[in-house]
Motif scaffolding. Structure first.
Motif, PDB file in Angstrom:
ATOM      1  N   ALA A 175      27.993 -12.830 -26.668  1.00  0.00           N
ATOM      2  CA  ALA A 175      29.357 -13.273 -26.956  1.00  0.00           C
ATOM      3  C   ALA A 175      29.437 -14.794 -27.001  1.00  0.00           C
ATOM      4  CB  ALA A 175      30.315 -12.733 -25.902  1.00  0.00           C
ATOM      5  N   MET A 176      30.431 -15.296 -27.707  1.00  0.00           N
ATOM      6  CA  MET A 176      30.689 -16.729 -27.757  1.00  0.00           C
ATOM      7  C   MET A 176      31.693 -17.077 -26.670  1.00  0.00           C
ATOM      8  SD  MET A 176      29.958 -19.547 -29.293  1.00  0.00           S
ATOM      9  CE  MET A 176      30.495 -21.050 -28.484  1.00  0.00           C
ATOM     10  N   LEU A 177      31.276 -17.871 -25.702  1.00  0.00           N
ATOM     11  CA  LEU A 177      32.167 -18.261 -24.621  1.00  0.00           C
ATOM     12  C   LEU A 177      33.038 -19.438 -25.047  1.00  0.00           C
ATOM     13  CD1 LEU A 177      29.742 -18.100 -21.559  1.00  0.00           C
ATOM     14  CD2 LEU A 177      31.129 -16.262 -22.573  1.00  0.00           C
ATOM     15  N   SER A 178      34.290 -19.406 -24.617  1.00  0.00           N
ATOM     16  CA  SER A 178      35.221 -20.480 -24.988  1.00  0.00           C
ATOM     17  C   SER A 178      34.714 -21.846 -24.545  1.00  0.00           C
ATOM     18  CB  SER A 178      36.591 -20.216 -24.354  1.00  0.00           C
ATOM     19  OG  SER A 178      37.116 -18.986 -24.777  1.00  0.00           O
ATOM     20  N   LYS A 179      34.120 -21.918 -23.372  1.00  0.00           N
ATOM     21  CA  LYS A 179      33.681 -23.214 -22.852  1.00  0.00           C
ATOM     22  C   LYS A 179      32.490 -23.770 -23.626  1.00  0.00           C
ATOM     23  CE  LYS A 179      30.666 -21.331 -19.219  1.00  0.00           C
ATOM     24  NZ  LYS A 179      30.431 -21.262 -17.758  1.00  0.00           N
ATOM     25  N   ASN A 180      31.834 -22.914 -24.427  1.00  0.00           N
ATOM     26  CA  ASN A 180      30.667 -23.357 -25.191  1.00  0.00           C
ATOM     27  C   ASN A 180      30.976 -23.662 -26.652  1.00  0.00           C
ATOM     28  OD1 ASN A 180      29.071 -23.046 -22.917  1.00  0.00           O
ATOM     29  ND2 ASN A 180      28.412 -20.979 -23.458  1.00  0.00           N
ATOM     30  N   THR A 181      32.248 -23.707 -27.015  1.00  0.00           N
ATOM     31  CA  THR A 181      32.612 -24.012 -28.393  1.00  0.00           C
ATOM     32  C   THR A 181      32.017 -25.343 -28.838  1.00  0.00           C
ATOM     33  OG1 THR A 181      34.437 -24.477 -29.916  1.00  0.00           O
ATOM     34  CG2 THR A 181      34.783 -25.059 -27.607  1.00  0.00           C
ATOM     35  N   ARG A 182      31.704 -25.415 -30.131  1.00  0.00           N
ATOM     36  CA  ARG A 182      31.234 -26.684 -30.690  1.00  0.00           C
ATOM     37  C   ARG A 182      32.372 -27.687 -30.847  1.00  0.00           C
ATOM     38  NH1 ARG A 182      27.006 -25.292 -35.595  1.00  0.00           N
ATOM     39  NH2 ARG A 182      26.285 -23.268 -34.801  1.00  0.00           N
ATOM     40  N   GLY A 183      33.578 -27.235 -30.589  1.00  0.00           N
ATOM     41  CA  GLY A 183      34.698 -28.161 -30.562  1.00  0.00           C
ATOM     42  C   GLY A 183      35.466 -28.259 -31.859  1.00  0.00           C
ATOM     43  N   ARG A 184      36.358 -29.240 -31.901  1.00  0.00           N
ATOM     44  CA  ARG A 184      37.270 -29.443 -33.014  1.00  0.00           C
ATOM     45  C   ARG A 184      36.873 -30.675 -33.818  1.00  0.00           C
ATOM     46  NH1 ARG A 184      41.521 -26.119 -31.671  1.00  0.00           N
ATOM     47  NH2 ARG A 184      41.546 -25.498 -29.481  1.00  0.00           N
ATOM     48  N   GLU A 185      37.398 -30.746 -35.027  1.00  0.00           N
ATOM     49  CA  GLU A 185      37.107 -31.892 -35.868  1.00  0.00           C
ATOM     50  C   GLU A 185      37.629 -33.181 -35.244  1.00  0.00           C
ATOM     51  OE1 GLU A 185      37.033 -32.612 -40.700  1.00  0.00           O
ATOM     52  OE2 GLU A 185      38.323 -31.071 -39.834  1.00  0.00           O
ATOM     53  N   TYR A 186      38.826 -33.061 -34.629  1.00  0.00           N
ATOM     54  CA  TYR A 186      39.420 -34.208 -33.948  1.00  0.00           C
ATOM     55  C   TYR A 186      39.630 -33.831 -32.480  1.00  0.00           C
ATOM     56  CZ  TYR A 186      40.442 -35.167 -38.826  1.00  0.00           C
ATOM     57  OH  TYR A 186      40.328 -35.336 -40.171  1.00  0.00           O
ATOM     58  N   PRO A 187      39.139 -34.658 -31.549  1.00  0.00           N
ATOM     59  CA  PRO A 187      39.248 -34.326 -30.122  1.00  0.00           C
ATOM     60  C   PRO A 187      40.695 -34.134 -29.694  1.00  0.00           C
ATOM     61  CG  PRO A 187      37.759 -36.175 -30.477  1.00  0.00           C
ATOM     62  CD  PRO A 187      38.447 -35.937 -31.786  1.00  0.00           C
ATOM     63  N   MET A 188      40.914 -33.162 -28.799  1.00  0.00           N
ATOM     64  CA  MET A 188      42.241 -32.901 -28.244  1.00  0.00           C
ATOM     65  C   MET A 188      42.107 -32.686 -26.744  1.00  0.00           C
ATOM     66  SD  MET A 188      43.835 -30.135 -30.935  1.00  0.00           S
ATOM     67  CE  MET A 188      45.246 -29.896 -29.854  1.00  0.00           C
ATOM     68  N   GLU A 189      43.123 -33.073 -26.037  1.00  0.00           N
ATOM     69  CA  GLU A 189      43.146 -32.799 -24.603  1.00  0.00           C
ATOM     70  C   GLU A 189      43.230 -31.292 -24.393  1.00  0.00           C
ATOM     71  OE1 GLU A 189      45.851 -33.929 -20.661  1.00  0.00           O
ATOM     72  OE2 GLU A 189      46.207 -34.913 -22.604  1.00  0.00           O
ATOM     73  N   LYS A 190      42.463 -30.756 -23.480  1.00  0.00           N
ATOM     74  CA  LYS A 190      42.438 -29.321 -23.245  1.00  0.00           C
ATOM     75  C   LYS A 190      43.784 -28.826 -22.723  1.00  0.00           C
ATOM     76  CE  LYS A 190      37.486 -28.758 -22.405  1.00  0.00           C
ATOM     77  NZ  LYS A 190      37.262 -27.886 -23.574  1.00  0.00           N
ATOM     78  N   CYS A 191      44.134 -27.600 -23.097  1.00  0.00           N
ATOM     79  CA  CYS A 191      45.337 -26.964 -22.573  1.00  0.00           C
ATOM     80  C   CYS A 191      45.076 -26.534 -21.130  1.00  0.00           C
ATOM     81  CB  CYS A 191      45.707 -25.752 -23.429  1.00  0.00           C
ATOM     82  SG  CYS A 191      47.127 -24.812 -22.800  1.00  0.00           S
ATOM     83  N   PRO A 192      45.999 -26.760 -20.226  1.00  0.00           N
ATOM     84  CA  PRO A 192      45.759 -26.380 -18.833  1.00  0.00           C
ATOM     85  C   PRO A 192      45.796 -24.873 -18.601  1.00  0.00           C
ATOM     86  CG  PRO A 192      47.982 -27.224 -19.105  1.00  0.00           C
ATOM     87  CD  PRO A 192      47.271 -27.479 -20.401  1.00  0.00           C
ATOM     88  N   ILE A 193      46.341 -24.116 -19.556  1.00  0.00           N
ATOM     89  CA  ILE A 193      46.520 -22.677 -19.358  1.00  0.00           C
ATOM     90  C   ILE A 193      45.601 -21.861 -20.262  1.00  0.00           C
ATOM     91  CG2 ILE A 193      48.179 -20.766 -19.465  1.00  0.00           C
ATOM     92  CD1 ILE A 193      50.395 -22.864 -19.042  1.00  0.00           C
ATOM     93  N   ARG A 194      45.546 -22.232 -21.544  1.00  0.00           N
ATOM     94  CA  ARG A 194      44.864 -21.407 -22.541  1.00  0.00           C
ATOM     95  C   ARG A 194      43.445 -21.887 -22.813  1.00  0.00           C
ATOM     96  NH1 ARG A 194      48.786 -22.497 -27.333  1.00  0.00           N
ATOM     97  NH2 ARG A 194      48.644 -24.549 -26.317  1.00  0.00           N
TER      98      ARG A 194
END
Length: 338
Positions: free
Chosen positions: A26-45
């Motif tokens: 499975a692809m874990l959320s914490k291991n994502t390659r990320g977004r094109e433009y950096p964003m502050e992480k959501c505290p909940i989702r």
């Protein structure tokens, strides 16, 4: 207790649950390659839940409710549209992902975004733009273009894995995650089965017209066939780094797909109005090529980089069936003199 609580712990807890419970494939959320433009992480989702929410709340998603699946601008309340197709793909994909212990949130985000780039009048409109636009036009590539560039004038800034799954959802695609592969096979399971259902409702097919070998293996009802295919995919793919059907089910599924192309998707009563729909799309395309000043600025800002033909196609692809018809009437049908 309140002193120990942090909002960030909600997201972190969800990420930890993924690591503890999901398949090693499975692809874990914490291991994502990320977004094109950096964003502050959501505290909940988690990152993939956030992508799912961004897609659901965008205008391109809402427009799917008035875009053709198979039947052009259907009058009956129970025929599928591009939106209900998308929801059925999402349901099937989540069921398979859960059975395989894959990331349901990533799977759902890909499924909900996979058809955002579809034109008015479904594949009929797509075929016209593919012929007219230099470099061609494919709805999966357009879906990626919407989430990367066009929606809100700047795109949705989704994670790499969601964008990869969207552009690779066609059978010929090669998604980088198993979640993307699940959406691809779920798309085919959904459209073949609900198109049979709609064709029977419309009187284009009868249940007894279906190939008997397909009925014998897959089932004699809409729900039975879907359940057979989902169960087969899970059984064949569990604990493996791939997603596929068994040979027998896959062969009958392909036979059913060929049957649908021969009896519904080409030259059936359901397609009688397609010529008119193609004419509408082509005339609008030529009109906007000559009147780029009438397009909104969120589209025209891309002319220098992408060319007038691509921008005209962007605008038309965003139209719903009824908007395209209304726009055509406004531009090409003479009004009565009052």
């Amino acid at each position: 207790m309140e002193d120990l609580f942090r909002m960030e712990s909600l997201r972190e807890h969800a990420e930890e649950l993924e690591a503890q419970t999901l398949s090693p494939y499975a692809m874990l959320s914490k291991n994502t390659r990320g977004r094109e433009y950096p964003m502050e992480k959501c505290p909940i989702r988690t990152e993939f839940v956030r992508d799912r929410d961004r897609i659901i709340h965008c205008k391109s998603f809402r427009r799917l409710k008035h875009k053709t699946q198979v039947f052009l601008s259907p009058v009956g309340d129970h025929y599928r549209t591009r939106l209900t197709h998308t929801l059925e793909v999402s349901q099937i994909a989540r069921t398979i992902a859960r059975g395989l212990r894959l990331n349901e949130d990533l799977t759902e985000a890909i499924a909900l975004g996979h058809d955002l780039g579809h034109t008015p009048f479904g594949h009929a409109g797509e075929s016209v733009l593919n012929r007219l636009v230099p470099g061609g036009f494919e709805h999966n590539v357009q879906s990626l273009r919407i989430v990367e560039k066009l929606e809100n004038g700047k795109g949705l800034n989704l994670t790499f894995e969601v964008r990869d799954g969207i552009v690779n959802h066609k059978k010929s695609g090669k998604p980088c995650t198993l979640e993307g592969a699940v959406v691809s096979i779920s798309d085919r399971i959904a459209y073949i089965n609900h198109d049979i259902d709609d064709a029977i409702r419309a009187g284009v097919l009868r249940e007894e017209d279906l190939p008997q070998s397909c009925v014998a293996v897959l089932g004699n009802s809409h729900g039975h066939r879907i359940n057979t295919m989902i169960t087969d995919v899970i059984t064949q793919s569990y604990g493996k780094p791939e997603v596929h059907m068994s040979e027998r089910v896959g062969e009958e599924f392909d036979a059913l797909r060929i049957f649908m192309f021969d009896h519904v998707y080409r030259d059936s009563d359901a397609k009688q109005e397609e010529g008119k729909a193609k004419h509408v799309v082509e005339q609008l395309f030529h009109y906007y090529l000559q009147h780029m000043d009438e397009l909104p600025e969120e589209f025209t800002r891309h002319i220098a980089q992408d060319g007038a033909e691509r921008v005209a196609a962007d605008y038309i692809a965003c139209m719903t069936d009824r908007y395209a018809i209304t726009d055509y009437e406004r531009k090409f049908v003479p009004k009565e003199w009052m």
